[in-house]
Design a protein around this motif. Structure first.
Motif, short mmCIF file in Angstrom:
data_model
loop_
_atom_site.label_atom_id
_atom_site.label_comp_id
_atom_site.label_asym_id
_atom_site.label_seq_id
_atom_site.Cartn_x
_atom_site.Cartn_y
_atom_site.Cartn_z
N ALA A 1 -3.85 7.90 -56.45
CA ALA A 1 -2.96 6.84 -55.98
C ALA A 1 -1.54 7.37 -55.78
O ALA A 1 -0.86 7.00 -54.81
N GLY B 1 -8.25 4.23 -49.93
CA GLY B 1 -8.23 3.01 -50.75
C GLY B 1 -9.52 2.83 -51.53
O GLY B 1 -9.52 2.63 -52.75
N MET C 1 -1.49 9.16 -52.59
CA MET C 1 -1.46 8.23 -51.45
C MET C 1 -0.05 7.67 -51.25
O MET C 1 0.43 7.55 -50.13
N TYR D 1 -14.14 -1.90 -48.09
CA TYR D 1 -14.97 -2.20 -49.26
C TYR D 1 -16.10 -3.16 -48.89
O TYR D 1 -17.26 -2.94 -49.23
N TYR E 1 -9.67 7.10 -64.96
CA TYR E 1 -8.35 6.52 -64.65
C TYR E 1 -7.32 7.59 -64.31
O TYR E 1 -6.46 7.38 -63.46
N ILE F 1 -10.11 5.65 -54.22
CA ILE F 1 -9.40 5.39 -55.49
C ILE F 1 -10.16 4.35 -56.30
O ILE F 1 -10.37 4.50 -57.50
N TYR F 2 -10.61 3.30 -55.63
CA TYR F 2 -11.32 2.22 -56.33
C TYR F 2 -12.60 2.75 -56.98
O TYR F 2 -12.83 2.52 -58.17
N PHE G 1 -9.10 10.67 -69.04
CA PHE G 1 -9.83 9.61 -69.74
C PHE G 1 -11.31 9.97 -69.71
O PHE G 1 -11.94 9.91 -68.66
N ALA H 1 -7.94 8.77 -60.76
CA ALA H 1 -7.61 7.71 -59.82
C ALA H 1 -6.10 7.53 -59.72
O ALA H 1 -5.57 7.31 -58.62
N MET I 1 -0.24 8.27 -66.48
CA MET I 1 -1.71 8.39 -66.52
C MET I 1 -2.22 9.52 -65.64
O MET I 1 -3.29 10.09 -65.90
N GLY J 1 -11.69 5.11 -59.93
CA GLY J 1 -11.10 4.48 -61.11
C GLY J 1 -11.94 3.36 -61.67
O GLY J 1 -12.40 3.42 -62.80
N VAL J 2 -12.16 2.31 -60.88
CA VAL J 2 -12.85 1.14 -61.39
C VAL J 2 -14.34 1.41 -61.55
O VAL J 2 -14.94 1.07 -62.57
N ARG K 1 3.74 3.79 -65.54
CA ARG K 1 2.58 4.07 -66.35
C ARG K 1 1.54 4.88 -65.58
O ARG K 1 0.85 5.74 -66.12
N GLN K 2 1.46 4.59 -64.28
CA GLN K 2 0.50 5.32 -63.46
C GLN K 2 0.88 6.79 -63.34
O GLN K 2 0.02 7.66 -63.36
N PHE L 1 -8.13 -1.57 -47.66
CA PHE L 1 -9.17 -1.65 -48.69
C PHE L 1 -10.22 -2.75 -48.46
O PHE L 1 -11.41 -2.44 -48.37
#
Lengths: 280, 311
Positions: B286, B266, B289, B250, B279, B269-270, B51, B282, B46, B273-274, B42-43, B246
């Protein structure tokens, strides 16, 4: 006598060096305990002092009276136990298949296990989050556990396969000669011998889930209950003028059970981890 | 019309024998595909989609082909973060390997009481939950109450009084990150290498000494080839773990000034995306990476494939 003395002298320097390094490595843990026992206001006034001093359990009592700590503890236990239970059961099936049967695609399967083990959560969390949110499993025990099952499974299969390999198949075969079915032979002969391996592997999977931070942060993002590592992180951020004694007490409460469990099973883990490489 | 002959017991058991391993693998494979395989596929999808605003109101994402990849690769910030990540990985993984192997060799030369003490200490560091470890190190390098600054100032480097490691610059921030990583990952290297060293036959070493080889040459020519598979495995694991690092970064970022100055792949990407909701971007990041990981660890995968044929 003089030979022994010579050996001792030759070892003096390495011994001192090793003890020095052990001291450096242990210091952060000592410091965590040390700070957690200070009266919390005192750090900001007079700085941190080293033990011994008249210590106080105030910081621990503060954390233990905090209901969010207990909620997170419950959350951590539920997620970790569910993930480990499911992973251990299905990994045992896989380990038996890979260890006891010769079938087409077996070698490819072994390689797949090893490669999947290398896929980092950090490279997948975006789509894992989208997947769970599509199924309404974001912020749930079930959703996070499912991801942890995927995370720990390859490694657990690999370790368990090593344990099953080490139990001679002859034992099962002789039980089958005695009239046991194949399944019966496995449960009566191999399974009891597998006990210590299952415990060590289970503890390992539990610790990985217990300590995991990245997926927990992403999946449990929108309020509600979180696991202990996420709780500790937000506890630390929630302070204005960080309450270091409290943060260290929280860290110690999360870390000390882990240190004890881990020390008990680590020997099997280190050997399981490198078994494949040594054999090759 | 006639029914097939009922299978003889021997034939039935042969069929069962052939089917059993696949039946056993069904559940574990299904779970891994659900938790990892499907998100991976799915990634990939995506990473070819965008998005935006409309998607937040339920519109299906828009296909943009390779646009995400192109805009990432033409963004100079991506290259800054990638370069930073590679340097961080090389530094942290390299230092971990050197210190870890050094400790393993040292462990062979100390009395058993000292060895057990050192091993126990290392196990404690290894087992400490990563977020607790970062919290401890954040306190230790804290600019006001940090013991590191106190010690540095105490030995005459008064410039470190009140020094803010996490906010001063990118280098000191990543240095703290690397120290946290090295502290936690050296124990595995040291203990596993020591375990491998104990497998080296004493007689081989004595023979080498009789032939007049000194310690360094014995280690290099005799011991190293024997423990090489373990060392390669450990080194590759360090690269994987450090490249995707990560939690440490973080958590340290929460005490640092700017995330853009301190991002590794890491956290990048966070935040994309988040934090940013992009998305598609991100996912593409990913995937890049993952590709980087595959390129760096290709050798190891090939060694493993060969092992898979043997076991």
């Amino acid at each position: 006598m003089s030979i022994a003395a010579g050996a001792r002298r030759r070892r003096l320097l390495p011994n001192l060096l090793a003890l020095g390094i052990a001291g450096i490595w242990l210091f952060p843990i000592f410091w965590m305990i040390n700070v957690s026992l200070q009266p919390s206001g005192a750090i900001h006034i007079s700085g941190i002092t080293a033990l011994p001093f008249d210590f106080t359990p105030d910081a621990y009592l503060g954390v233990l009276q905090d209901s969010s700590f207990w909620n997170s503890l419950q959350m951590s236990l539920r997620v970790s136990l569910l993930a480990v239970g499911v992973a251990l059961f299905s990994a045992t099936l896989a380990a038996v298949a890979l260890s006891r049967f010769r079938f087409r695609g077996r070698a490819a399967m072994v390689v797949t296990v090893l490669i999947v083990q290398m896929i980092p959560a950090e490279a997948l969390f975006i789509s894992q989050y989208r997947m769970l949110s599509g199924w309404d499993l974001v912020n749930t025990v079930l959703g996070l556990s499912l991801l942890y099952v995927g995370t720990v499974m390859p490694f657990i299969v690999w370790m368990l396969k090593g344990f099953v390999d080490s139990i001679p198949a002859d034992l099962e075969e002789s039980a089958m000669v005695e009239g046991c079915s194949r399944t019966g032979a496995f449960f009566r002969v191999t399974f009891p011998l597998l006990g210590p391996g299952l415990v060590a592997t289970g503890v390992f999977g539990f610790l990985v889930s217990w300590n995991e931070f990245t997926l927990a942060l992403v999946i449990l993002s929108s309020g509600g209950n979180v696991t202990l590592p996420v709780w500790l992180q937000s506890f630390q951020e929630g302070q204005t003028g960080t309450d270091w004694a409290g943060v260290m007490a929280g860290s110690a409460l999360i870390a000390v059970p882990v240190l004890i469990l881990f020390t008990i099973v680590q020997k099997r883990m280190a050997s399981g981890m490198v078994a494949g490489a040594v054999k090759g | 019309m006639y029914a097939p002959a009922p299978p003889t017991p021997a034939r039935a058991s042969r069929i069962r024998q052939r089917v059993t391993p696949y039946a056993l693998l069904l559940l574990p494979c299904a779970l891994v595909i659900l938790a990892l395989g499907y998100p991976m596929a799915r990634q990939l999808v995506m990473s070819f989609q965008e998005f935006g605003m409309a998607q937040q109101f339920g519109q299906p994402p828009e296909w943009v082909g390779l646009d995400n990849y192109l805009s990432i690769l033409s963004d100079s910030y991506f290259w800054v973060v990638t370069g930073r990540t590679l340097i961080f990985t090389a530094g942290a993984a390299g230092a971990t390997m050197i210190i870890g192997v050094g400790l393993a060799v040292l462990m062979q030369r100390v009395s058993s009481a000292v060895r057990v003490t050192l091993q126990l200490t290392l196990i404690f560091a290894w087992a400490t939950p990563v977020i607790a470890a970062v919290a401890i190190w954040r306190l230790m390098v804290d600019h006001r109450h940090g013991v590191v600054n106190d010690v540095l100032a105490g030995i005459g480097l008064s410039g470190f009084q009140g020094f803010h490691w996490l906010q001063a610059n990118t280098f000191t921030f990543l240095l703290v990150g690397a120290v946290v990583v090295i502290w936690a990952s050296t124990p595995l290297v040291a203990l596993a290498t020591y375990a491998a060293l104990t497998q080296v036959d004493d007689e081989v070493l004595e023979a080498a000494q009789l032939d007049g080889a000194d310690l360094a040459r014995t280690l290099w020519h005799v011991v190293l080839p024997i423990i090489k598979p373990v060392l390669i495995l450990l080194a590759i694991l360090q690269v994987i773990w450090d490249l995707r690092v990560f939690p440490q970064i973080y958590s340290l970022q929460q005490g640092a000034g700017s995330t853009s100055e301190t991002n590794l792949l890491g956290t990048y990407i966070y935040h994309t995306g988040v934090g940013g909701g992009s998305y598609g971007m991100a996912s593409a990041l990913a995937m890049i990476m993952l590709l980087l990981l595959i390129i760096l660890t290709w050798r190891y995968v090939r060694i493993l494939s060969r092992q898979g044929d043997l076991t």
